[in-house]
Design an enzyme around this catalytic site. Structure first.
Site, mmCIF file in Angstrom:
data_model
loop_
_atom_site.group_PDB
_atom_site.id
_atom_site.type_symbol
_atom_site.label_atom_id
_atom_site.label_comp_id
_atom_site.label_asym_id
_atom_site.label_seq_id
_atom_site.Cartn_x
_atom_site.Cartn_y
_atom_site.Cartn_z
ATOM 1 N N GLY A 206 -3.520 45.022 -68.652
ATOM 2 C CA GLY A 206 -4.532 44.112 -69.183
ATOM 3 C C GLY A 206 -4.217 42.680 -68.772
ATOM 4 O O GLY A 206 -3.213 42.412 -68.116
ATOM 5 N N CYS A 257 -10.431 51.763 -65.173
ATOM 6 C CA CYS A 257 -10.909 50.372 -65.100
ATOM 7 C C CYS A 257 -12.150 50.124 -64.246
ATOM 8 O O CYS A 257 -12.914 49.228 -64.536
ATOM 9 C CB CYS A 257 -9.773 49.436 -64.705
ATOM 10 S SG CYS A 257 -8.849 50.022 -63.294
ATOM 11 N N MET A 554 -19.964 11.470 -6.378
ATOM 12 C CA MET A 554 -19.859 12.927 -6.619
ATOM 13 C C MET A 554 -19.700 13.231 -8.109
ATOM 14 O O MET A 554 -20.313 14.173 -8.628
ATOM 15 C CB MET A 554 -18.699 13.494 -5.804
ATOM 16 C CG MET A 554 -18.990 13.472 -4.306
ATOM 17 S SD MET A 554 -17.703 14.267 -3.318
ATOM 18 C CE MET A 554 -16.392 13.069 -3.380
#
Ligand SMILES: NC(=O)c1ccc[n+]([C@@H]2O[C@H](COP(=O)([O-])OP(=O)(O)OC[C@H]3O[C@@H](n4cnc5c(N)ncnc54)[C@H](O)[C@@H]3O)[C@@H](O)[C@H]2O)c1
Ligand SMILES: [Fe+2]
Length: 865
Positions: A206, A257, A554
């Site tokens: 728990g 659970c 270029m």
């Protein structure tokens, strides 16, 4: 988790502590023996333990029933089967000893090690199944296990542990690998939580147990309670949903659970679902019955009354003062649809008994919100389910609900354990994520109980040598322009080239009628010039760019094509700094070019005609874009075009080419491929540059220089440049010094700097020894500069560089270039930072410290080497 832990005082009774120490000591000894087992031995033990668990599943279920007084015997048997057979099926082909995994491509190996001594807390809800599960997982992972059962399940857990230890021991499990502590008091847990001999805590319990284990201050894996909501959407298969929930909610009388706790049903189908539930044996409670049962089930503080746990419907009704039929499987408790009222209802909590809350939901939004609300009552991180045949609803639910498991169209109690209704990992330890105080949302299994070491072998990434598809060279090669297949070519150049009539000459070689000329490029081109060029490209809808000029032209043309084809990209993004070019975050387009790019250099220096780089001025900064998508499709290296170059430009550009060769030679990306190009480029330059400089009409020298520049370009296109360029870029930009000239100023200093012992090496797996000094010496040797020792040969190379610079009358310092001292000193910090951020620095063999960058900059100001 906000639970307050009240730590019980740890007794000081020496005998008591000694007894517990004994458990830990024995476990420690077992763990040493366990670590010596190999995979085969482990698997033999796991098999024997599984067999023992299966053979004794019924006896253990009986014991659990006797001792806990709740649940359903038949289901407890099933749980024991799941904890053994399903677990074995999952584990049988898994490696848990030694090298358990390998990634050959990444040269990574994963080696499993046990943790040592594991302390497990066992729940009252699944006592024997959890004992079987944790015992087998610990055997698989070679961990010694001490189990502390729930006070109401000591004997059955003890028996389960004993049976498995015996069965394992018969085939080699070390004694005391599994121990169950018969004294289950809170003090025992507290004492062992803090025991230095316990390496890991594995809690199932728990909220209080979880919080206490987490507070113990050692590694732990705690899994806590659930409160599973189920949303039944109107698209669901109603009969299936109802049957699933009945199977699951009745499983071991719901003392598990992940069991369904509150079912939220769409308004449209609510009555149909309830009818189906009743048809299948569930009973709908009245509001009064619901309230009476709720009042009986919990204390005023909301704590569950132990005597209702896992009771049958008849017993529960009896306790609450009403009657139901023996055959009733599940009690349906109608709960309020109003969310505030729902939150306040005691039955919003986990109900470890066959009681299912029902909520009528007017909309999907409300339904999902109601489910969220349920999880917020101690169900966060655990389990939820949705029944729907609408992917959008399933996705919405999955995005909203914070549970580690979200089951779609499947029962939660049986489904969450894994392996029955889905392919999830079988477990009795359901990680609840950080929301539930766990460090994982996994269905916990053997991998969570291992220390996995990564053995990572050194990797040297493969290198490459890329060249553009076509390179034409030697006098007259301009003629190859005739091969260009383009109907709307556009010439990009500068006004000086136009003035020399070169643009006009180029036109003769093009078959297209009208050829547009953009001549707005200037030395060190700016973004504005590039944008203006792109506008013209678009106006004439060009299918090819013919860039004719120096590096500036270029580079501008490369950027024009890039941003014309990918207008969404920005210079800022593409020029982000990077540490490793292969990992950088800037993404250049990987596209087939729509516009062809032909580069025709008229200077012999930059190599831009073959390189993946374009340097652009942004304000007073120079920004370098580097990516192979920038490489021109065709390079025409015709030395006739260079005959007009004035002396200064011949010298500057020639030294730029030499710098490319000498930087690429020592780069961390240098390879035998690029080395060959570096040496030949340097060889040609040392001989031809003085000749071209003194006699610009010497076509042979011009040819050698023009080829040398392109050859050096091929070298640095693959190995890249280094610190010299990183210094030249900001200095050139700041003081308006031609690129080659800025390189010339730093070249003698950078050569000597790279030849000396680095204060910091550049981390690069492919550069496993500091070879820069040797490589300079080797170049000197190949070029025939003489010298007997390595140092001698290196020095002679450097001297030849100095002499060449003098020969072509390069200014040797920034002061010589007319830079004022005051101005230079004021700019120094910025220059150093910019140099450090320049991408060229990333491939230099040594990492310059800022202090060293400053020294080099200052040397460039006033010192000759
Ligand atoms: N892309 C790359 O890989 C790379 C590598 C190194 C340098 N660069 C960059 O290239 C630029 C420098 O290029 P550059 O050194 O070729 O100079 P440049 O292109 O800036 O040209 C300098 C000047 O020389 C003139 N010129 C060019 N050819 C001529 C000729 N044949 N006859 C007479 N005049 C001529 C130009 O009109 C211009 O006025 C810098 O921006 C530099 O950062 C790029
Ligand atoms: Fe350069």
């Amino acid at each position: 988790m906000a639970t307050v832990i009240k730590e019980p005082p740890v007794p000081t009774d020496a005998e008591w502590a000694e007894r517990l120490d004994g458990f830990v000591q024995r476990a420690h000894e077992a763990s040493i023996a366990l670590r010596k087992l190999d995979q085969e031995a482990v698997d033999r033990i796991v098999w024997a333990m599984t067999v023992a668990g299966l053979e004794n599943a019924v006896e253990l279920a009986e014991l659990a029933m006797e001792e806990t007084h709740f649940g359903v015997f038949e289901d407890k048997v099933l749980k024991n089967y799941i904890a053994t057979e399903f677990l074995y099926d999952y584990l049988r082909d898994k490696k848990s000893v030694g090298v358990i995994d390998e990634d050959r491509e990444r040269a990574l190996q994963y080696v499993a090690e046990p943790i040592g001594v594991v302390l497990a807390l066992l729940p009252i809800t699944n006592p024997t199944s959890t004992t079987l599960f944790k015992s087998i997982v610990c055997a698989k992972t070679r961990n010694a296990l001490i189990m502390r059962p729930s006070p109401r399940a000591v004997r059955c857990c003890g028996r389960a542990g004993e049976l498995l230890q015996e069965a394992g021991e018969a085939v080699g499990l070390p004694p005391n690998s599994l121990q169950v502590i018969p004294d289950p008091s809170l003090e025992v847990s507290q004492y062992l939580f803090h025991h230095p001999g316990v390496d890991f805590i594995w809690t199932t319990g728990g909220p209080k147990a979880v919080a206490a284990a987490n507070a113990a201050g050692k590694p732990c894996l705690s899994v806590g309670p659930g409160n599973a909501p189920v949303y039944v959407h109107r698209s669901a298969d109603i009969r299936m949903a109802v049957m699933d929930m009945l199977i699951s909610k009745t499983f071991d009388a719901s003392v598990i659970c992940p069991a369904e706790q509150t079912c939220v049903i769409d308004e449209e189908i609510y009555d149909q679902v309830v009818d189906e539930f009743q048809r299948m044996g569930a009973r709908l409670l009245t509001d009064q019955q619901t309230d009476a049962l709720a009042a009986r089930s919990f204390t005023d503080e909301g704590k569950v009354q132990l005597d209702v746990l896992g009771q049958s419907c008849v017993n529960l009704a009896g306790l609450a003062g009403f009657e139901v039929a023996d055959s009733d499987k599940v009690l349906l408790a109608p709960l309020p649809a109003d969310l505030d009222a729902l939150a306040a209802h005691p039955f919003i909590a986990e109900k470890l008994m066959p009681v299912l809350g029902l909520v009528r939901s007017p909309s999907v939004e409300h339904g999902i919100r109601a489910c969220e609300l349920v999880t917020e009552h101690f169900g966060l991180g655990h389990t939820s389910a949705v029944y729907a045949n609408d992917d959008e609803v399933i996705n919405r639910f999955s995005l909203a609900i914070r549970t580690g498991r979200i089951l779609v169209n499947a029962p939660t109690a049986v489904g969450a354990l894994g392996g029955v209704y889905n392919s999830m990992t079988p477990t009795f330890s359901l990680g609840c994520g950080t929301w539930g105080g766990s460090n994982t949302t996994d269905n916990v299994n053997y991998r969570n109980l291992l220390n996995i070491k990564t053995v990572s072998r050194r990797q040297t990434p493969p290198q490459w040598f890329r060249v553009p598809s076509d390179t034409y060279f030697n006098p007259g090669s301009l003629d190859s322009l005739r091969q260009l297949d383009a109907s709307r070519p556009m010439i990009v150049t500068d006004r000086w080239t136009v003035a020399r009539g070169v643009a006009e000459e180029v036109r003769h070689y093009l078959s297209a009628g009208a050829v547009h000329v953009y001549s707005g490029v200037e030395p060190e081109p700016t973004e504005a010039q590039i944008r203006a060029g792109i506008e013209q490209l678009e106006q004439v809808n060009a299918d090819a760019i013919i860039a004719i000029g120096g590096g500036s032209v270029m580079d501008a043309a490369k950027a024009m094509r890039l941003f014309h084809e990918s207008p969404q990209l920005s210079i800022r993004e593409l020029s982000l700094p990077f540490l490793d070019a292969r990992k950088r975050i800037a993404e250049f387009p990987q596209i087939d070019h729509k516009v062809r790019l032909v580069a025709i250099p008229t200077t012999s220096g930059t190599g831009s005609e073959v390189s993946p780089a374009a340097v652009i001025s942004v304000g007073q900064r120079k920004v370098t874009l580097v990516d192979y998508s920038l490489v021109p499709d065709m390079a025409i290296v015709d030395p006739n075009l260079t005959l007009t170059m004035p002396k200064e430009i011949t010298a500057d550009t020639g030294i730029d080419a030499l710098t490319h060769a000498l930087e690429a030679a020592v780069s961390i990306f240098a390879s035998p491929f690029t080395d060959a190009f570096c040496v030949q480029a340097a060889n040609l330059i040392f001989t031809a540059l003085p000749r071209a400089y003194h006699d610009g009409s010497d076509l042979e020298a011009r040819t050698a220089m023009h080829n040398a520049a392109t050859i050096a370009g091929l070298a640095f296109s693959n190995a890249f440049v280094g610190l010299n360029h990183a210094l030249a870029h900001p200095v050139g930009a700041r003081f308006g010094i031609a690129h080659g000239r800025a390189n010339a100023i730093f070249l003698p200093h950078v050569l000597r700097y790279n030849a000396s012992l680095p204060s910091k090496f550049m981390p690069a797996p492919g550069y496993s020894a500091y070879v820069a000094p040797e490589k300079y010496a080797e170049i000197g040797r190949i070029l025939g500069f003489g010298g007997h020792t390595e140092q001698d040969r290196r020095e002679r190379l450097f001297t030849h560089v100095d002499e060449l610079l003098a020969e072509v009358e390069e200014p040797r310092t920034l002061a010589d270039c007319g830079v004022k001292r005051q101005e230079f000193e004021a700019a120094l910090p910025e220059l150093a930072k910019a140099a450090f951020a320049d991408p060229s620095i990333r491939t230099n063999p040594r990492i310059p410290m800022i202090r060293e960058v400053l020294e080099l900059l200052m040397a460039g100001y006033s010192q000759t080497a």
